[in-house]
Design a protein around this motif. Sequence first.
Motif, short mmCIF file in Angstrom:
data_model
loop_
_atom_site.label_atom_id
_atom_site.label_comp_id
_atom_site.label_asym_id
_atom_site.label_seq_id
_atom_site.Cartn_x
_atom_site.Cartn_y
_atom_site.Cartn_z
N ARG A 247 -3.47 5.42 -6.35
CA ARG A 247 -2.82 5.67 -7.64
C ARG A 247 -3.34 6.96 -8.27
O ARG A 247 -2.58 7.77 -8.80
CB ARG A 247 -3.11 4.47 -8.56
N ASN B 61 14.17 -3.89 -11.39
CA ASN B 61 13.61 -4.71 -12.46
C ASN B 61 14.55 -5.89 -12.72
O ASN B 61 15.51 -5.77 -13.48
CB ASN B 61 13.45 -3.84 -13.72
N LYS C 9 2.48 1.83 -21.18
CA LYS C 9 1.96 2.34 -19.90
C LYS C 9 1.64 3.83 -19.96
O LYS C 9 1.18 4.42 -18.99
CB LYS C 9 2.99 2.09 -18.79
N GLU D 5 5.62 1.89 -12.29
CA GLU D 5 5.15 0.88 -11.35
C GLU D 5 6.22 0.45 -10.34
O GLU D 5 5.93 0.22 -9.19
CB GLU D 5 4.70 -0.38 -12.11
N ARG D 6 7.46 0.31 -10.78
CA ARG D 6 8.50 -0.22 -9.90
C ARG D 6 9.08 0.85 -8.98
O ARG D 6 9.74 0.53 -8.00
CB ARG D 6 9.61 -0.88 -10.73
N SER E 139 3.30 0.06 -7.83
CA SER E 139 2.59 -1.18 -8.15
C SER E 139 1.79 -1.70 -6.95
O SER E 139 0.86 -2.48 -7.13
CB SER E 139 3.57 -2.25 -8.62
N ASN E 140 2.14 -1.26 -5.74
CA ASN E 140 1.42 -1.73 -4.54
C ASN E 140 0.31 -0.78 -4.10
O ASN E 140 -0.27 -0.98 -3.04
CB ASN E 140 2.40 -1.89 -3.36
#
Lengths: 280, 228
Positions: A134, B18, B76, A87-88, A127-128
């Motif tokens: 996605r 993070n 995840k 995600e990041r 994440s955006n």
Amino acid sequence: MIRCKDIHKSYNEKEVLKGISFDIDDGKIFGLLGPSGAGKTTLIKILTGQLDYEKGEAYILNKAVSELNGNDRKEIGIMMDQFGVYERLSCADNLKIFADIYDIPKSRIRETLALVGLEDAVNKPASNLSKGMRVRLQLARAFLNTPKILFLDEPTTGLDPMTQKLIHRIILDKKKSGSTIFLTTHNMEEASTLCDEVALLNEGVIVDSGSPKDICRRYNHQKKILIHLVSGNDLEFAHDRNSAEKICRLMDEGMIETIHSSEPNLETVFLELTGRKLED
Amino acid sequence: MKNVLIIIKKEIKDTLKNRAVFMQFAIFPVLTLIMENAIDIKDMPELFFTKLFSIMFMGMAPLTSCAAIISEEKEKNTLRVLMMSDVKPWQYLTGIGIYVWTICMCGAVVMSTAYKGKDVLFYLFVMGVGFAISVVIGACIGIYSKNQMVATSLYMTVFMILSFLPMLALFNESIKKIAKIFYTQQIRMILDDMSFDGLTLQGGIIVIVNITLAIMLFFLIFRKKGLE
């Protein structure tokens, strides 16, 4: 390329796959069509070595699934809804991890992202991304290494029609470039559009298989022609010589608005065979 | 080895984005620098804050970050993608372990600025051993936990014991008796003396037992749960 013979799988004494058998030739798109809970994802997990099974034989690239080694796995691309993305990290960084693992040149990352229409999101964090973007990123990851076999688990579920079309185009392009594609879906239109062959799976059993056209023809019991007249009335004619004269006359007189034959589609065939709808 | 480096590179990129994990690595070294330079109380033991925060850092950062990284990847399902891409479990765990240990050692280097000469090397050696044990315990929690929520509840309990008991032991003899059975308290005693003279035979046995238990637990959990 992919072969299954009498595969059985149970979860907590409930048998979810009851003797699944099929063969998929090189360069074909095979669709496993069935409602939710039919066992589609379980079968993909078995074929990709993520899950053990009790009985039967599963072969990929002419090897038993249990014997696949690291090099074989590099020939397989998998896209499953459950598989997450980082995600990041940006789209490019997400792919870079796998480009490094597969020893793929970095130039391929941008090419692959452009192929799935994510060229403008190269540096965007995952994440955006919207759901459609996605899914396209997951697709890009699955075929970054130009795999010989692609497993796609419901790749268009929940996506808008535009994105669905784009993904269909990508899948067909991959077929053209020689990949064998195993696709699960509960969308009969998708199966009809993409697949060379489909198997209809219900409660762990393949109830019928073949090319979508052949299956539909096989279950064309009604053999009727449906005509909608300019006047608004509907007429039904039997699919025979006697009707031809009447239909020609109606055409001559310009009374026909629309004319359709009544072949079933995969949805109605599935309903006839199982009493269930595909979208259940 | 190539895949181990890939995992390390991935984690470096991820940590930079993070803040939560980044804070865990940075907070104690930064606090140590500030407190050592800003606070000077009469009769306060030498390098009090460095020793205090070193143990807290050792019991917290490697353990929580290791458990958090592994459990997040499990939750995840990115870990499964890595495994399907032929990254072996040992390569993944080694990558995470080396990464967390190295980042913690960087923090320890910052904290060691209060020491001089040979003491710096001694301090870094002792901290390195402590970090390694914490990394193994963190990996145990990460492998055992199905998701981040389970991991958080587990590592919160463990790090409270490992980090805070040595601090509370400063003020309470009964707590000190309990704290002695953990490697963090033994390492604290070594740091107090800045020599292995602070380590008694009993203390040495306790540290070895701690290491052995952590390694045994790791293999037991890994055998039972794997990385899936």
